[in-house]
Design a protein around this motif. Structure first.
Motif, short mmCIF file in Angstrom:
data_model
loop_
_atom_site.label_atom_id
_atom_site.label_comp_id
_atom_site.label_asym_id
_atom_site.label_seq_id
_atom_site.Cartn_x
_atom_site.Cartn_y
_atom_site.Cartn_z
N ILE A 3 0.66 -1.23 -0.31
CA ILE A 3 -0.36 -0.35 -0.25
C ILE A 3 1.13 0.92 -0.16
O ILE A 3 0.74 1.83 -1.00
CB ILE A 3 -0.40 -0.32 1.24
CG1 ILE A 3 -1.83 -1.10 1.44
CG2 ILE A 3 -1.93 1.46 1.47
CD1 ILE A 3 -3.00 -1.55 2.29
N GLY A 4 2.12 1.70 1.08
CA GLY A 4 2.97 2.45 0.64
C GLY A 4 3.67 2.79 -0.45
O GLY A 4 3.72 4.12 -1.15
N GLU A 5 4.02 1.61 -0.41
CA GLU A 5 4.89 1.80 -2.49
C GLU A 5 3.66 2.69 -3.65
O GLU A 5 3.54 3.21 -4.35
CB GLU A 5 5.23 0.41 -2.86
CG GLU A 5 6.05 0.07 -2.41
CD GLU A 5 7.12 -1.73 -2.16
OE1 GLU A 5 6.35 -2.78 -2.99
OE2 GLU A 5 7.88 -1.54 -2.93
N VAL A 6 1.97 1.98 -3.78
CA VAL A 6 1.13 2.12 -4.45
C VAL A 6 1.42 3.86 -4.36
O VAL A 6 1.28 4.72 -5.21
CB VAL A 6 0.12 1.53 -3.70
CG1 VAL A 6 -0.89 1.63 -5.05
CG2 VAL A 6 0.46 0.21 -4.61
N PHE A 7 0.80 4.56 -2.88
CA PHE A 7 0.11 5.29 -2.66
C PHE A 7 1.78 6.10 -3.03
O PHE A 7 1.53 7.59 -3.37
CB PHE A 7 0.78 5.66 -1.34
CG PHE A 7 -0.09 6.82 -1.17
CD1 PHE A 7 -1.71 7.24 -0.35
CD2 PHE A 7 0.42 7.77 0.14
CE1 PHE A 7 -1.87 8.50 -0.54
CE2 PHE A 7 0.67 8.89 0.29
CZ PHE A 7 -1.09 9.66 0.15
N GLN A 8 2.63 5.89 -2.66
CA GLN A 8 4.13 6.62 -3.47
C GLN A 8 3.94 6.93 -4.87
O GLN A 8 4.20 7.62 -5.57
CB GLN A 8 5.39 5.78 -2.56
CG GLN A 8 6.67 6.94 -2.83
CD GLN A 8 6.93 7.80 -2.58
OE1 GLN A 8 6.47 7.82 -0.96
NE2 GLN A 8 7.54 9.60 -3.03
N ARG A 9 3.95 5.94 -5.57
CA ARG A 9 4.28 5.77 -6.94
C ARG A 9 2.84 6.67 -7.21
O ARG A 9 3.12 8.01 -8.34
CB ARG A 9 3.99 4.26 -7.49
CG ARG A 9 4.19 4.91 -9.26
CD ARG A 9 4.60 3.08 -9.97
NE ARG A 9 4.12 3.09 -10.62
CZ ARG A 9 4.06 1.83 -11.58
NH1 ARG A 9 4.38 -0.02 -10.96
NH2 ARG A 9 4.09 1.49 -12.73
N TYR A 10 1.91 6.30 -7.12
CA TYR A 10 0.13 7.06 -7.90
C TYR A 10 -0.25 8.31 -7.14
O TYR A 10 -0.48 8.95 -8.00
CB TYR A 10 -0.36 6.20 -7.82
CG TYR A 10 -0.62 4.51 -8.77
CD1 TYR A 10 0.01 4.64 -10.33
CD2 TYR A 10 0.18 3.80 -7.96
CE1 TYR A 10 -0.14 3.99 -10.83
CE2 TYR A 10 0.31 2.78 -8.94
CZ TYR A 10 0.10 2.40 -10.44
OH TYR A 10 0.40 1.80 -10.90
#
Length: 268
Positions: A3-10
């Motif tokens: 979830i953290g990576e998704v939030f960071q990326r998008y």
């Protein structure tokens, strides 16, 4: 991806690196906007606030406030933070506007005028910021030699269409606002080297080779939305909700268009 990576990326990286919008954050922001609009509608209805012309006029300075603030951020006059660029600035301006609305409605009898004047005072503060930082701005008034003729043609087209199409005639102000926005995008992208940040318009511009496609996109989306709203409207309460949604639609055309025009005039 977590979830953290998704939030960071998008969500974080597009703001931090000025990458524009993607499908994920576009859909997320659209859902948030829809829920927020319904929430505001319920609060205003509970307070007995009507969406009359005086209320609509009182909102105009707050629309300009956000657009002007975003342009000043692009000009580095206001520091660039998550709250001074899109979408953060929408949340910030909404918080200011809604707080001012609730306070003036509670404490002033003629609250619409107080709400209106307070908005213009805030815009005046932004004007002063610009005046005190003119050394950071390289004004480009040549923008007007493109903008004025094309916006005149666009608004004339809406006027002519309003004579033949009922939905346009009854909602002309929405078409004016969005064709104004489309003109700023067309002029900026096709003549001045700017780029489009939103996903669907960017795709269509790549497909057609011109930002003039924005006129067709805006017209099509508005016609479909207005037709569906008309079909769904069965009671007086639903009419009030539809009128409120139309006000939100106007803001989504007028505010970005004003931001685009101010940014181009400032040469940023």
């Amino acid at each position: 991806m977590g979830i953290g990576e998704v939030f960071q990326r998008y969500f974080i990286d597009p703001i931090r690196y000025n990458q524009g919008y993607n499908v994920v954050n576009t859909l997320t922001y659209a859902i948030i906007l829809g829920l927020a609009a319904l929430g505001v509608y319920r609060v205003l209805k509970k307070l007995g606030i009507e969406y009359d012309n005086a209320f609509f006029r009182a909102l105009i300075p707050y629309m300009i406030l956000g657009a002007f603030g975003r342009a000043l951020t692009d000009a580095t006059i206001i520091p660039r933070t998550y709250l001074t660029v899109t979408p953060g600035i929408y949340f910030l301006v909404f918080a200011i506007t809604f707080s001012a609305l609730l306070i003036t409605h509670k404490f002033f009898e003629d609250w619409r005028k107080v709400f209106l004047y307070f908005g213009w005072v805030l815009v005046g503060g932004e004007v002063l910021l610009l005046v005190f930082n003119l050394d950071k701005v390289s004004f480009n008034f040549e923008v007007l030699k493109y903008f004025i003729p094309f916006v005149s043609l666009a608004l004339s087209l809406i006027y002519l269409l309003s004579k033949r199409i009922r939905l346009v005639r009854e909602n002309y102000y929405l078409f004016y606002a969005h064709f104004y926005d489309a003109t700023t995008t067309f002029v900026g992208v096709d003549f001045l080297g700017y780029w489009e940040q939103h996903v669907l318009p960017r795709y269509l511009m790549g497909l057609t080779g011109t930002a003039a496609v924005m006129y067709l996109l805006k017209f099509s989306v508005l016609m479909v939305a207005l037709y569906l709203m008309e079909e769904l409207q069965e009671s007086e309460s639903e009419k009030e909700l539809m009128d409120f949604i139309k006000m939100v639609m106007f803001i989504l055309g007028f505010a970005p268009g004003t931001r685009n025009l101010l940014r181009m005039l400032m040469g940023v």
